[in-house]
Design a protein around this motif. Structure first.
Motif, short mmCIF file in Angstrom:
data_model
loop_
_atom_site.label_atom_id
_atom_site.label_comp_id
_atom_site.label_asym_id
_atom_site.label_seq_id
_atom_site.Cartn_x
_atom_site.Cartn_y
_atom_site.Cartn_z
N GLY A 356 2.91 -22.22 -2.79
CA GLY A 356 3.35 -22.36 -4.18
C GLY A 356 4.38 -23.44 -4.39
O GLY A 356 4.81 -23.68 -5.52
N GLY A 357 4.81 -24.11 -3.32
CA GLY A 357 5.79 -25.18 -3.45
C GLY A 357 5.89 -25.97 -2.16
O GLY A 357 5.52 -25.48 -1.09
N PHE A 358 6.38 -27.20 -2.25
CA PHE A 358 6.42 -28.12 -1.12
C PHE A 358 7.81 -28.75 -1.03
O PHE A 358 8.22 -29.49 -1.93
CB PHE A 358 5.35 -29.20 -1.33
CG PHE A 358 5.18 -30.19 -0.21
CD1 PHE A 358 5.74 -30.00 1.05
CD2 PHE A 358 4.43 -31.35 -0.41
CE1 PHE A 358 5.56 -30.92 2.08
CE2 PHE A 358 4.24 -32.29 0.60
CZ PHE A 358 4.82 -32.06 1.85
N LYS A 375 0.84 -28.74 -6.20
CA LYS A 375 1.99 -28.05 -5.62
C LYS A 375 3.28 -28.70 -6.08
O LYS A 375 3.50 -29.89 -5.84
CB LYS A 375 1.93 -28.07 -4.09
CG LYS A 375 0.61 -27.58 -3.49
CD LYS A 375 0.23 -26.16 -3.90
CE LYS A 375 -1.06 -25.72 -3.22
NZ LYS A 375 -1.58 -24.44 -3.69
N PRO A 376 4.17 -27.96 -6.75
CA PRO A 376 5.43 -28.53 -7.23
C PRO A 376 6.33 -28.97 -6.07
O PRO A 376 6.28 -28.40 -4.98
CB PRO A 376 6.05 -27.40 -8.04
CG PRO A 376 5.41 -26.16 -7.54
CD PRO A 376 4.03 -26.54 -7.11
N MET A 424 9.92 -22.86 -7.75
CA MET A 424 8.76 -22.00 -7.51
C MET A 424 8.70 -20.76 -8.40
O MET A 424 7.62 -20.26 -8.70
CB MET A 424 8.74 -21.57 -6.04
CG MET A 424 8.37 -22.71 -5.09
SD MET A 424 8.36 -22.19 -3.36
CE MET A 424 7.07 -20.96 -3.34
N LEU A 425 9.88 -20.27 -8.82
CA LEU A 425 9.89 -18.95 -9.47
C LEU A 425 10.49 -18.92 -10.87
O LEU A 425 10.00 -18.19 -11.73
CB LEU A 425 10.68 -17.96 -8.59
CG LEU A 425 10.19 -17.75 -7.16
CD1 LEU A 425 11.17 -16.85 -6.41
CD2 LEU A 425 8.80 -17.14 -7.16
N TYR A 432 8.57 -28.48 -13.77
CA TYR A 432 8.10 -29.15 -12.55
C TYR A 432 6.71 -28.66 -12.15
O TYR A 432 5.86 -29.44 -11.72
CB TYR A 432 9.09 -28.94 -11.40
CG TYR A 432 10.48 -29.42 -11.74
CD1 TYR A 432 10.76 -30.79 -11.82
CD2 TYR A 432 11.49 -28.53 -12.05
CE1 TYR A 432 12.02 -31.24 -12.17
CE2 TYR A 432 12.76 -28.97 -12.39
CZ TYR A 432 13.02 -30.32 -12.46
OH TYR A 432 14.27 -30.77 -12.81
N ARG A 433 6.48 -27.37 -12.34
CA ARG A 433 5.16 -26.80 -12.01
C ARG A 433 4.10 -27.35 -12.95
O ARG A 433 2.99 -27.67 -12.52
CB ARG A 433 5.23 -25.27 -12.07
CG ARG A 433 6.24 -24.66 -11.10
CD ARG A 433 6.12 -23.15 -10.99
NE ARG A 433 6.52 -22.42 -12.17
CZ ARG A 433 7.77 -22.03 -12.44
NH1 ARG A 433 8.76 -22.35 -11.61
NH2 ARG A 433 8.04 -21.31 -13.52
#
Length: 470
Positions: A356-358, A375-376, A424-425, A432-433
């Motif tokens: 879910g994130g990088f 992927k954000p 991410m959350l 960003y997402r």
């Protein structure tokens, strides 16, 4: 020799996998159009490249040039990933020793064009003498090249950047407001690029001579994404500049040798919910410092997010500093995290639903692969142009940089944890997402990518058999 009406194109990237892979992506696109590509590198590098798709094997020929021995360059060191950062200057010195074998190959190759990287800056001049046209092909994006500046600045004929602080502001040849510049800690780490090293020239001189010696410039870029920066390049280079697209990575035929590793990784990823895992990787060049590794580790622990961390603990067998994780970290996080210290299939990992994130170093190939897979990005820069990439991504709201001290680059485990959870959350990290998803088509649209390559090839074909630049 290429078939009638087709080009024979030689490609000579710098001896770094972050350069060789984007060159190989472009080589595949050129070969798809029926052109013959001779891909030049050293034997060990070519042996380590991904295998080509079967349908292109007859159109892309690998040309192995033996790297000359250079004092202080370790045995079998043929790429930047084989050696510590301070030994890269000796690799450049060895690369310069390839001028004669490259000349001999070009003399017998019947090549129409050569695409060369910044390090072999002399390739354009050699090609011109042989009646072969040349392209300075930069895997660095347009904002990076635009920030670095015109030939007189790069070659040191015009003294603009004499100390690190000079690199922390937007230069006067950029006619629009921009935050694209290095932070002081970023440029302090790489300011040696502005000074002559053991090879006899500076990295900036190599960039300047590369632009000066070529017929045209090709940039890993697209005009819809950064038109104002491409215009800067046209203005300061005063020669044709061709964007070649973002060159999203295509899956390679890597054979069966890595199937077991991928199966293990996939089995672990499969156990996690969609979008729950943070993937952490800093490319083949960047190696964090020991104190940075400790803060990253503790930040991952504090975030309470599942993580898959590809950690390079050293750069080659002669690297004296072997990175270590904080005491007890792996035991405490064993249930929700993996630290992977060998090669990992990044494109496959980023393509997995559980990621879910990088957390990335901002290297452009990694950025493109993240956007491919929506992927954000959480950004943590270490070397080279990564800081310039990060500023540009921040401007576009495409990535969030972990807060750091601008002077020394220090950061805390709290800032790592908070940044990961934000992107991410949290609701405020939604920008960003969403932005990454919004940008995906711009980066990976196949029709658009084809048009860029067709546009470059049309120019190259039109100039075939015409007199070279004098």
């Amino acid at each position: 020799m290429a078939g009638e009406g087709k080009l024979h194109i030689v490609m000579f990237p710098w001896l770094a996998f972050g350069h060789m892979i984007p060159n190989l992506e472009l080589a595949k696109l050129l070969a798809h159009k029926g052109h013959l590509v001779s891909f030049v590198s050293t034997p060990r590098n070519i042996d380590r490249l991904p295998k080509l798709p079967q349908n292109l094997a007859t159109l892309i020929k690998f040309v192995k040039l033996t790297l000359p021995k250079v004092e202080k360059l370790p045995e079998n060191a043929e790429a930047t990933s084989d050696i510590p950062y301070d030994a890269v200057q000796y690799l450049k010195e060895a690369c310069d020793g390839l001028q004669q074998p490259l000349t001999q190959f070009l003399q017998s190759s019947h090549a129409d064009w050569i695409l060369y990287d910044f390090a072999p800056y002399w390739a354009g001049a050699i090609a011109s003498k042989l009646g072969i046209k040349s392209v300075f092909y930069s895997i660095f994006n347009a904002p990076t090249l635009g920030f670095l500046g015109p030939v007189p600045v790069l070659k040191g004929d015009k003294q603009v950047r004499t100390k690190p602080i000079d690199c922390t502001v937007s230069p006067d040849w950029v006619p629009f407001p921009s935050t694209v510049a290095w932070k002081l800690f970023e440029i302090t780490r790489v300011f040696d690029a502005f000074s002559e090293n053991n090879s006899g020239v500076s990295d900036m001189f190599r960039f300047g001579a590369s632009v000066e010696n070529c017929d045209i410039v090709a940039v890993r870029s697209c005009s819809e994404f950064e038109p104002e920066w491409l215009q800067v390049l046209e203005n300061i280079y005063r020669k044709p500049v061709f964007p070649v697209g973002q060159l999203p990575s295509m899956e390679y035929d890597v054979g069966d040798e890595n199937d077991d590793e991928w199966r293990r990784i996939k089995n672990w990823l499969d156990k996690h919910e969609k979008g729950a895992v943070v993937y952490v990787a800093f490319g083949s060049e960047a190696k964090p410092r020991q104190n940075e590794v400790s803060q990253i580790a503790l930040g991952l622990e504090q975030s309470e997010l599942p993580f898959f961390w590809v950690l390079r603990i050293r750069r080659g067998p002669t690297d004296p500093e072997v990175l270590e994780l904080p005491e007890g970290f792996e035991e405490r996080t064993r249930e929700r995290g993996v630290v992977w210290t060998s090669w990992a299939p990044q494109l496959k990992i980023l393509g997995h639903d559980s990621v879910g994130g990088f957390l990335t170093h901002s290297g452009w190939t990694s950025v493109v692969e993240a956007i491919q897979n929506e992927k954000p990005l959480v950004l943590l820069t270490f070397l080279a142009e990564q800081g310039l990439n990060a500023r540009f991504l921040e401007e576009k709201k495409m990535g969030y940089s972990i807060p750091r001290d601008d002077q020394d680059g220090s950061f805390t485990s709290d800032s790592v944890a908070d940044s990961l959870k934000l992107v991410m959350l949290k609701e405020e990290g939604g920008v960003y997402r969403e932005k990454i998803k919004e940008m995906k088509d711009l980066f990976v649209n196949k029709d658009r990518q084809e048009r860029y390559v067709d546009n470059l090839l049309a120019y190259m074909e039109a100039k075939k058999n015409r007199p070279c630049r004098v």
